[in-house]
Design a protein around this motif. Structure first.
Motif, PDB file in Angstrom:
ATOM      1  N   PHE A 174      35.252  12.777   2.806  1.00 34.29           N
ATOM      2  CA  PHE A 174      36.580  13.373   2.684  1.00 34.29           C
ATOM      3  C   PHE A 174      36.475  14.596   1.776  1.00 34.29           C
ATOM      4  CE2 PHE A 174      37.036   8.811   3.252  1.00 34.29           C
ATOM      5  CZ  PHE A 174      37.779   8.777   4.426  1.00 34.29           C
ATOM      6  N   THR A 175      36.227  15.726   2.381  1.00 34.27           N
ATOM      7  CA  THR A 175      36.135  16.965   1.622  1.00 34.27           C
ATOM      8  C   THR A 175      36.500  18.117   2.536  1.00 34.27           C
ATOM      9  OG1 THR A 175      34.711  18.383   0.279  1.00 34.27           O
ATOM     10  CG2 THR A 175      33.696  17.271   2.128  1.00 34.27           C
ATOM     11  N   THR A 176      37.046  19.157   1.965  1.00 35.40           N
ATOM     12  CA  THR A 176      37.379  20.363   2.719  1.00 35.40           C
ATOM     13  C   THR A 176      36.367  21.471   2.506  1.00 35.40           C
ATOM     14  OG1 THR A 176      38.781  21.103   0.884  1.00 35.40           O
ATOM     15  CG2 THR A 176      39.848  19.836   2.653  1.00 35.40           C
ATOM     16  N   ASP A 177      35.478  21.319   1.537  1.00 41.22           N
ATOM     17  CA  ASP A 177      34.452  22.315   1.238  1.00 41.22           C
ATOM     18  C   ASP A 177      33.128  21.832   1.816  1.00 41.22           C
ATOM     19  OD1 ASP A 177      32.891  24.324   0.319  1.00 41.22           O
ATOM     20  OD2 ASP A 177      33.285  23.997  -1.808  1.00 41.22           O
ATOM     21  N   GLU A 178      32.646  22.488   2.856  1.00 38.06           N
ATOM     22  CA  GLU A 178      31.426  22.077   3.535  1.00 38.06           C
ATOM     23  C   GLU A 178      30.189  22.785   3.016  1.00 38.06           C
ATOM     24  OE1 GLU A 178      31.947  22.606   7.679  1.00 38.06           O
ATOM     25  OE2 GLU A 178      33.590  21.154   7.853  1.00 38.06           O
ATOM     26  N   SER A 179      30.307  23.546   1.973  1.00 38.19           N
ATOM     27  CA  SER A 179      29.153  24.257   1.440  1.00 38.19           C
ATOM     28  C   SER A 179      28.215  23.286   0.728  1.00 38.19           C
ATOM     29  CB  SER A 179      29.603  25.339   0.462  1.00 38.19           C
ATOM     30  OG  SER A 179      28.487  25.935  -0.180  1.00 38.19           O
ATOM     31  N   PRO A 180      26.906  23.338   1.005  1.00 34.27           N
ATOM     32  CA  PRO A 180      25.973  22.450   0.290  1.00 34.27           C
ATOM     33  C   PRO A 180      25.697  22.877  -1.135  1.00 34.27           C
ATOM     34  CG  PRO A 180      24.768  23.883   1.772  1.00 34.27           C
ATOM     35  CD  PRO A 180      26.226  24.172   2.008  1.00 34.27           C
ATOM     36  N   PHE A 181      26.292  24.005  -1.573  1.00 37.10           N
ATOM     37  CA  PHE A 181      26.041  24.500  -2.925  1.00 37.10           C
ATOM     38  C   PHE A 181      27.237  24.299  -3.844  1.00 37.10           C
ATOM     39  CE2 PHE A 181      24.025  27.391   0.233  1.00 37.10           C
ATOM     40  CZ  PHE A 181      22.749  26.881   0.123  1.00 37.10           C
ATOM     41  N   SER A 182      28.268  23.637  -3.353  1.00 38.05           N
ATOM     42  CA  SER A 182      29.440  23.361  -4.178  1.00 38.05           C
ATOM     43  C   SER A 182      29.192  22.119  -5.021  1.00 38.05           C
ATOM     44  CB  SER A 182      30.681  23.160  -3.299  1.00 38.05           C
ATOM     45  OG  SER A 182      30.940  24.324  -2.532  1.00 38.05           O
ATOM     46  N   VAL A 183      29.752  22.127  -6.219  1.00 33.29           N
ATOM     47  CA  VAL A 183      29.606  20.994  -7.125  1.00 33.29           C
ATOM     48  C   VAL A 183      30.566  19.893  -6.697  1.00 33.29           C
ATOM     49  CG1 VAL A 183      29.781  20.236  -9.521  1.00 33.29           C
ATOM     50  CG2 VAL A 183      28.912  22.524  -8.991  1.00 33.29           C
ATOM     51  N   ARG A 184      30.020  18.690  -6.537  1.00 38.54           N
ATOM     52  CA  ARG A 184      30.826  17.547  -6.130  1.00 38.54           C
ATOM     53  C   ARG A 184      31.220  16.735  -7.362  1.00 38.54           C
ATOM     54  NH1 ARG A 184      31.897  19.353  -1.076  1.00 38.54           N
ATOM     55  NH2 ARG A 184      29.964  19.757   0.077  1.00 38.54           N
ATOM     56  N   ARG A 185      32.472  16.353  -7.439  1.00 31.18           N
ATOM     57  CA  ARG A 185      32.959  15.523  -8.528  1.00 31.18           C
ATOM     58  C   ARG A 185      32.883  14.078  -8.086  1.00 31.18           C
ATOM     59  NH1 ARG A 185      33.929  18.067 -13.368  1.00 31.18           N
ATOM     60  NH2 ARG A 185      35.512  16.480 -13.764  1.00 31.18           N
ATOM     61  N   ARG A 186      31.969  13.338  -8.651  1.00 28.58           N
ATOM     62  CA  ARG A 186      31.766  11.947  -8.268  1.00 28.58           C
ATOM     63  C   ARG A 186      32.409  11.034  -9.321  1.00 28.58           C
ATOM     64  NH1 ARG A 186      26.792  14.121  -8.121  1.00 28.58           N
ATOM     65  NH2 ARG A 186      26.088  12.775  -9.823  1.00 28.58           N
ATOM     66  N   PRO A 187      32.667   9.752  -8.962  1.00 33.75           N
ATOM     67  CA  PRO A 187      33.263   8.838  -9.951  1.00 33.75           C
ATOM     68  C   PRO A 187      32.435   8.688 -11.206  1.00 33.75           C
ATOM     69  CG  PRO A 187      33.438   7.925  -7.744  1.00 33.75           C
ATOM     70  CD  PRO A 187      32.606   9.164  -7.627  1.00 33.75           C
ATOM     71  N   GLY A 188      31.124   8.787 -11.117  1.00 38.29           N
ATOM     72  CA  GLY A 188      30.275   8.644 -12.298  1.00 38.29           C
ATOM     73  C   GLY A 188      30.083   9.914 -13.079  1.00 38.29           C
ATOM     74  N   LYS A 189      30.787  10.954 -12.680  1.00 35.25           N
ATOM     75  CA  LYS A 189      30.610  12.242 -13.343  1.00 35.25           C
ATOM     76  C   LYS A 189      31.103  12.208 -14.782  1.00 35.25           C
ATOM     77  CE  LYS A 189      29.931  16.691 -13.650  1.00 35.25           C
ATOM     78  NZ  LYS A 189      28.570  17.236 -13.712  1.00 35.25           N
ATOM     79  N   ARG A 190      32.150  11.448 -15.039  1.00 35.75           N
ATOM     80  CA  ARG A 190      32.713  11.446 -16.394  1.00 35.75           C
ATOM     81  C   ARG A 190      31.735  10.858 -17.386  1.00 35.75           C
ATOM     82  NH1 ARG A 190      37.670  12.503 -18.154  1.00 35.75           N
ATOM     83  NH2 ARG A 190      38.352  11.624 -20.144  1.00 35.75           N
ATOM     84  N   GLN A 191      31.041   9.780 -16.993  1.00 35.69           N
ATOM     85  CA  GLN A 191      30.049   9.203 -17.898  1.00 35.69           C
ATOM     86  C   GLN A 191      28.902  10.169 -18.130  1.00 35.69           C
ATOM     87  OE1 GLN A 191      31.421   7.586 -15.412  1.00 35.69           O
ATOM     88  NE2 GLN A 191      32.553   5.943 -16.428  1.00 35.69           N
ATOM     89  N   GLU A 192      28.541  10.927 -17.098  1.00 32.06           N
ATOM     90  CA  GLU A 192      27.459  11.908 -17.254  1.00 32.06           C
ATOM     91  C   GLU A 192      27.849  13.006 -18.225  1.00 32.06           C
ATOM     92  OE1 GLU A 192      25.014  15.043 -14.401  1.00 32.06           O
ATOM     93  OE2 GLU A 192      26.187  13.408 -13.541  1.00 32.06           O
ATOM     94  N   GLU A 193      29.117  13.438 -18.181  1.00 32.47           N
ATOM     95  CA  GLU A 193      29.547  14.495 -19.083  1.00 32.47           C
ATOM     96  C   GLU A 193      29.594  14.005 -20.530  1.00 32.47           C
ATOM     97  OE1 GLU A 193      33.231  15.786 -17.544  1.00 32.47           O
ATOM     98  OE2 GLU A 193      32.346  17.132 -16.054  1.00 32.47           O
ATOM     99  N   LEU A 194      29.907  12.712 -20.711  1.00 36.62           N
ATOM    100  CA  LEU A 194      29.931  12.181 -22.070  1.00 36.62           C
ATOM    101  C   LEU A 194      28.561  12.258 -22.711  1.00 36.62           C
ATOM    102  CD1 LEU A 194      32.280   9.077 -21.669  1.00 36.62           C
ATOM    103  CD2 LEU A 194      32.775  11.212 -22.862  1.00 36.62           C
TER     104      LEU A 194
END
Length: 965
Positions: free
Chosen positions: A771-791
Motif C-alpha cells: 500500500f504505497t503511492t510512491d513506486e520509486s525504489p529510492f524513496s525512504v520507507r517508514r516502517r513500524p520498526g523505524k521509531r526504535q531505530e531512530e531512538l
C-alpha cells in the motif's frame, strides 16, 4: 580500438560444447559434445585398457548431426557381442552432461568428473552464468584392469567432501575469473596495423579450413608476406566460383555495387577472442592439467568458487540489473584457524574479489550498452601468523611464525595488487586497536609496520593508503555510529579509486556537473586531466571511465566486520553507478530505501556464503547488528551460529582442509608418500620456501614491485598489456560469436513463467510495500520498526538511550563484539586523510525512557504517509455519478421483479468512441486509410532507393514556416 580507416571490433568466442553424452564400450569411453542447437559435434575417445595412464584422443574434427549418428551406429555394430542366441549392444549411454570438470587419479586409475545439472543464476548482457547443481564421478578403466588399493576408497570419499553443487559457477562465453573492465578491454599485445591489414582467407571449393588459419599470437612479418602472396590465388578462386550468366543476378549485382562502395568507406574488422583465465580463481585448474594441452579449447571449462547473485532494480518499469560476483582464490585456500596470514609467495588466506555490476537491461550488448562495475577485495593480513588450535578455547592465541623484517611477503602480495588493479591501493583495517589483553592488536601493530616499510621506497604518488577503524569498540560506544563512520570512509575511498563505466558520460553530466562526481572524471582512458570539462566535451566522445586502484578490507577472520564494511563500500559505489547511468540526480542513496534493502540482503547472502566456506557457519555479527536494527530474537540465532562455528573449527576443519588440498592438487597421492590424513600439518605443502624450492633472497628488498609497473600506473599493468590465448578473424553473426542465439535460444520452446528474468529478485515485487503511492525504489520507507531505530541513532544528539536490548531491537552480539575493551575509552583519530577523527566525549548517564503505546504502534501517517479522512465534496459527486451509471445499466427493478426475484432487461449503452467492440476471442482489424498506407510504403521504399527530394506541398509548407522567422 580504431585504425586509420578500419575499425576493429572484438567479440568473445562462445564455448561451442554445451551439451555432452558419455557412451561406453568395453575398451573405450566416447564423449560426444555438441553446441546448443545440436548441429555441430566433437568426439573424445578415452582408452579404458590401461589403469595407470590417461590416453585421450581428440581428432579436432567437427561432425554434423548425420555424421555423428553414423559414427555411433558404426561403433555400436563393431562392438556387438553374441551371447547365446541374442545380440548384446556394444555401445551404451552412461550419462548426459553440460561440461567437463576434469580428470583426477589417486592410487589406481583416472576418474572423469562431469557436470550433470546446472542452473542459471545471472546474466551479464547476453552472457549467461550457471551454477553447478550436480556432478558425476565415473571411473575410467575397465573392471578387468583394476588394481585394488586399500586407501583408494578413502581418497574417493575425501575428494567427494568438496561439494561441487555448492557455490561453483561457470560460463560458456564470459570470463568469470576477470572483472568486467578487464574483459571489455581490447588486447594490447598486437599492433593495430596488423589487425586492420589482415586478410581473411576464403577457402576454395573442396578446401578444408584448418585450425592453423587462426591468427596466432606469434605472427611475424614473414608470415604476413606469405599470406600476401597467397592472396591473388584466393581471389581467382573466389572469382571463378562467383561467375554466372544469369541476367537477373547481374542486375542485382549492379544494384548492390553502390552499397559495396558505401561499405568500403566504413570498413570494419571483427575478431573473436578467448581470454586467458586467471589461474588464481580457476578451482579445477589441477583437474584440467592432464588434458589442457592436448584437447581443443572448446572442451576446457574453467570453474570458479564463491558467490553469484542478481536482482532487478525497477525504476518506474525500466529494469537495471544489479549483480554481485565473488571470486575465491584457490591459492593458500583452506579453513578458518588452519589458514591464516600468507605464504612465502604472497598468497593470503580467505582472499575473495567481490565485483558489483549495474547495467541497463534494455540494451544487452556489451559494445553499445551501458555497464558499470566496482571491484573490492578482502583477505587476511599478509604476514606469517597463525593460531594454535590444539587447545580447545574460543579464541586461540595469535603467534608470529616467521619474522619478516624487510616485508618481502607483503611486498609480493601488494605487487600483485598493483599489477591487477593499479593505484591507489586503499587498505581498510578493521582489527581491534586497543585491548586490555593484547590479542588482535598485535596484528594491527605489525600491519602498520609492514605498510610503512613498503611505502619507504615506493614513489609518493603511488603509495599505499592505510586506514584503521576499530568497528567493535565504536559499536559499543553509545555516542558513536559505526555505519555513518564507515559510510564516510567508503565515500572517500570510492572517490579515489573510481568506478568503471563502459560508455561515455551523459551530456547532462557535463552541462550540470555534480561536485561529488567530478573528481572521478580523471580516470579517463587517456589520462586527460581536463576530461569532463565543458570546453573539451563532444557528444561523440569515446572516453569511458575506468577504476584505477582497489579497496582492500580485512579484519582477523575477514568475515563479519569485513562484510559490513564491504556493504558500505557497495552502497556508496551503487549511488555513483546509478548516477552514471542517469537514474539519480545525485550519487547518494538512503538506508531505508527499497534499493538499499535489496543490496543489504544481497551482501547478507554474500557474507553467509563466504563465512560457511571459510568459517563453517553463517555470519554472527550481521549488517543489522551494526545498524542497531536487528530484532531481539536474533540473539538466539547468534548464539547458535557461534556454537556452530566453534564446533566446525574444532572437529571438522581438519578433514575439510585435507579435502581442499586433495582437490586443488596441493597434495598428490602416491604409494610412496604418507597418506594425507596421517600428516600432522600441511605447512610444508603450502610454503614452498620451507622445502627449498626457491632461494630465500631472489629479488631486491627495496624495489619490491616489478620494474614495468611504474610506467603504466595508475592503470593496471595486466590491462594495459592484455594478451589473449586465441584471436581469430570471424564474420558478423557467425555462430562462434552469436551471443543473441546462444542467450535467447529461438529454436527452443519455453514457459515464460520459468524464465530466469521472472524468477529474479525484483524491487517492486519483493521489496516495495503493498500500500504505497510512491513506486520509486529510492524513496525512504517508514516502517513500524523505524521509531526504535531512530531512538538508537539519535544518541549522538543527546536523546536518551534504552538499556533493554529487547526494546531497541539491538542484538546482544553487538555489545559483545569486542572483548576486553573499556567502553569509557575514546576512539583515537585516524592519521590517514581518508579517516574521520571522532571527538572524545564523556559517557552520559543511562536514562530509561517512558514506554508508551505510540512507540510500539506508530500512527498510520508515519507508517504509510496517509491518514483516513472524510471524502471531499467533489469526490462524493464523482462517486454518485458512477452509482447512477450502474443503476442505469442494470435498469430499475419493478414490483413484480422484486417479488419474483427476476431482473429486468439491462439498458444497452451505445458506444460512441473510436474503439471497436473487441473481445478476448475475436478482434476486428483496424481500418487503415489510403494516405497512411502510402506513407508506410514510401518509408519502406526509402531503405532501398535512399532519401527522395521532398514534394512540392512539403516545400511550400516549409517556405511558409521559414517566412515567420
Amino acid at each position: 580500438m580504431e585504425g586509420s580507416e578500419t575499425k576493429v571490433h572484438f567479440f568473445p568466442i562462445i564455448n561451442g560444447l554445451q551439451k555432452m553424452a558419455l557412451y561406453e564400450t568395453k575398451a573405450r569411453l566416447y564423449l560426444i559434445g555438441s553446441n546448443i542447437t545440436q548441429t555441430k559435434f566433437r568426439v573424445l575417445k578415452i582408452d579404458r585398457t590401461e589403469s595407470n595412464s590417461l590416453n585421450i584422443t581428440d581428432d579436432k574434427v567437427e561432425y554434423s548431426h548425420r555424421q555423428i549418428k553414423e559414427l555411433l551406429s558404426m561403433i555400436n555394430e563393431g562392438n556387438r557381442a553374441q551371447s547365446g542366441q541374442r545380440l548384446v549392444n556394444g555401445l551404451a549411454k552412461t550419462v548426459s552432461a553440460f561440461g567437463i570438470v576434469g580428470f583426477v587419479r589417486f592410487l589406481e586409475g583416472y576418474y572423469i568428473i562431469l557436470v550433470t545439472k546446472r542452473r542459471k543464476v545471472a546474466v551479464i548482457g547476453l552472457h549467461t552464468i550457471y551454477k553447478v547443481v550436480d556432478t558425476a564421478m565415473i571411473y575410467i578403466p575397465n573392471e578387468s584392469t583394476k588394481k585394488n588399493r586399500d586407501d583408494e576408497p578413502k581418497y574417493v570419499r575425501l575428494f567427494q567432501n568438496i561439494d561441487l553443487s555448492s557455490n561453483f559457477y561457470f560460463s560458456y562465453s564470459y570470463d568469470l575469473t576477470h572483472s568486467l573492465q578487464y574483459n571489455m578491454a581490447p588486447p594490447k599485445d598486437i599492433p593495430v596495423e596488423l589487425l586492420t591489414n589482415f586478410k581473411v582467407p576464403t577457402p576454395c571449393v573442396g578446401e578444408v579450413e584448418k585450425a592453423e588459419d587462426f591468427l596466432n599470437m606469434s605472427m611475424n612479418p614473414k608470415d604476413q608476406k606469405e599470406e600476401d602472396t597467397k592472396e591473388p590465388a584466393e581471389k581467382t578462386c573466389a572469382d571463378n566460383d562467383n561467375q554466372t550468366t544469369d541476367p537477373q543476378k547481374k542486375d542485382s549485382e549492379a544494384n548492390s555495387s553502390t552499397k559495396d562502395e558505401k561499405e568500403k568507406k566504413r570498413k570494419f574488422m571483427i575478431y573473436g577472442i578467448r581470454n586467458t583465465p586467471n589461474k588464481k580463481y580457476v578451482w579445477n585448474s589441477y583437474l584440467l592439467k592432464p588434458v589442457e594441452k592436448c584437447l581443443h579449447p572448446a572442451w576446457i571449462l574453467p570453474i570458479t568458487h564463491g558467490f553469484v547473485a542478481q536482482s532487478n532494480i525497477s525504476v518506474y518499469g525500466r529494469s537495471f540489473f544489479l549483480t554481485l560476483i565473488a571470486r575465491r582464490s584457490c591459492r593458500y585456500a583452506g579453513t578458518r584457524f588452519l589458514k591464516r596470514g600468507a605464504n612465502f609467495e604472497g598468497d593470503v588466506a580467505n582472499e575473495v574479489e567481490t565485483e558489483q555490476l549495474v547495467w541497463d537491461a534494455h540494451v544487452t550488448s556489451l559494445q553499445v550498452g551501458r555497464f558499470t562495475s566496482f571491484v573490492q577485495i578482502r583477505g587476511s593480513i599478509p604476514s606469517h601468523w597463525s593460531q594454535d588450535v590444539s587447545k580447545m578455547v574460543p579464541k586461540p592465541p595469535i603467534t608470529f611464525d616467521v619474522m619478516d623484517p624487510y616485508a618481502e611477503t607483503a611486498g609480493k602480495h601488494f605487487n600483485e595488487l598493483l599489477r591487477r588493479f593499479g593505484s591507489p591501493i586503499v587498505i581498510l583495517n578493521l582489527v581491534k586497536r586497543r585491548e586490555r589483553r593484547p590479542h588482535e592488536s598485535i596484528l594491527n601493530t605489525e600491519y602498520c609496520r609492514l605498510i610503512d616499510q613498503l611505502n619507504i621506497t615506493l614513489p609518493p604518488q603511488f603509495r599505499i593508503q592505510y586506514v584503521a577503524v576499530d568497528m567493535a569498540r565504536i559499536n559499543k560506544q553509545k555516542d558513536e555510529n559505526v555505519m555513518s563512520r564507515l559510510s564516510d570512509i567508503a565515500y572517500r575511498a570510492v572517490k579515489k579509486t573510481g568506478i568503471f563505466q563502459s560508455s561515455a558520460p551523459y551530456y547532462s553530466h557535463h552541462l550540470n556537473p555534480n561536485a561529488h562526481y567530478r573528481h572521478m572524471e580523471r580516470t579517463s582512458t587517456q589520462g586527460d586531466h581536463k576530461f569532463g570539462s565543458r570546453k573539451n566535451f563532444t557528444p561523440n566522445e569515446p572516453f569511458v571511465r575506468k577504476q584505477t586502484g582497489v579497496v582492500r578490507v580485512n579484519c582477523v577472520d575477514c568475515l563479519d566486520r569485513t562484510n559490513t564494511a564491504q556493504f558500505c563500500l557497495g552502497k556508496c559505489a551503487l549511488g555513483f553507478q546509478l548516477y552514471a547511468l542517469g537514474v539519480l540526480e545525485r550519487p547518494a542513496l538512503e538506508f531505508d530505501s527499497d534499493c538499499v534493502r535489496m543490496l543489504e540482503e544481497m551482501y547478507e547472502d554474500h557474507g553467509d556464503t563466504l563465512a560457511l566456506q571459510y568459517g563453517g557457519s553463517q555470519l554472527v555479527h550481521r549488517i543489522k547488528t551494526y545498524r542497531r536494527t536487528a530484532p531481539w530474537t536474533s540473539q538466539g540465532n547468534d548464539i547458535m551460529q557461534t556454537l556452530s562455528r566453534y564446533y566446525s573449527n574444532t572437529f571438522s576443519d581438519t578433514e575439510k582442509q585435507n579435502a581442499i588440498n586433495l582437490f586443488l592438487g596441493v597434495y598428490i597421492p602416491s604409494e610412496a608418500s604418507v597418506p594425507i590424513w596421517e600428516l600432522s600439518s600441511d605447512y610444508l605443502l603450502h610454503h614452498s620456501l620451507s622445502r627449498g624450492v626457491r632461494p630465500c633472497h631472489n629479488r631486491s628488498t627495496t624495489q619490491w614491485w616489478d620494474s614495468a609497473l611504474l610506467s603504466d600506473l595508475p592503470m593496471p599493468l595486466e590491462e594495459t598489456r592484455k594478451s589473449v590465448s586465441l584471436l581469430m578473424p570471424v564474420r558478423n553473426q557467425e555462430p562462434k560469436i552469436d551471443l543473441y542465439t546462444d542467450h535467447h535460444r529461438p529454436s527452443e520452446f519455453c514457459v515464460l513463467s520459468e524464465l530466469f528474468s521472472y524468477q529474479m529478485s525484483h524491487s517492486v515485487r519483493d521489496y516495495m510495500p503493498n500500500f504505497t503511492t510512491d513506486e520509486s525504489p529510492f524513496s525512504v520507507r517508514r516502517r513500524p520498526g523505524k521509531r526504535q531505530e531512530e531512538l538508537s541513532r539519535n544518541q549522538s544528539s543527546g536523546s536518551p538511550s534504552q538499556k533493554n536490548p529487547t526494546m531497541t531491537g539491538q542484538a546482544s552480539t553487538s555489545s559483545t563484539a569486542s572483548s576486553g575493551t573499556s567502553s569509557t575509552e575514546s576512539e583515537a583519530s585516524d592519521e590517514d586523510e581518508l579517516s574521520v577523527a571522532s571527538a572524545s566525549s564523556d559517557v552520559e548517564e543511562d536514562i530509561t525512557p517512558t514506554l508508551s503505546l505510540v512507540s510500539f504502534f506508530p500512527p498510520m501517517t508515519e507508517t504509510y504517509g496517509e491518514y483516513l479522512h472524510e471524502p471531499s465534496r467533489p469526490d462524493n459527486t464523482i462517486y454518485k455519478r458512477y452509482e447512477q451509471i450502474y443503476k442505469a445499466t442494470n435498469g430499475p427493478l419493478s414490483k413484480s421483479a422484486k417479488t419474483s426475484g427476476s431482473v429486468g432487461a439491462p439498458l444497452v449503452l451505445i458506444q460512441r468512441s473510436s474503439f471497436c467492440l473487441d473481445s478476448s476471442i475475436e478482434t476486428d482489424p483496424p481500418t487503415v486509410p489510403r494516405r497512411s498506407k502510402e506513407i508506410y510504403s514510401n518509408f519502406v521504399a526509402m531503405a532501398h532507393r535512399g532519401p527522395q527530394p521532398p514534394a512540392n506541398r512539403d516545400l511550400l509548407m516549409y517556405r511558409k514556416f521559414a517566412s515567420f522567422s
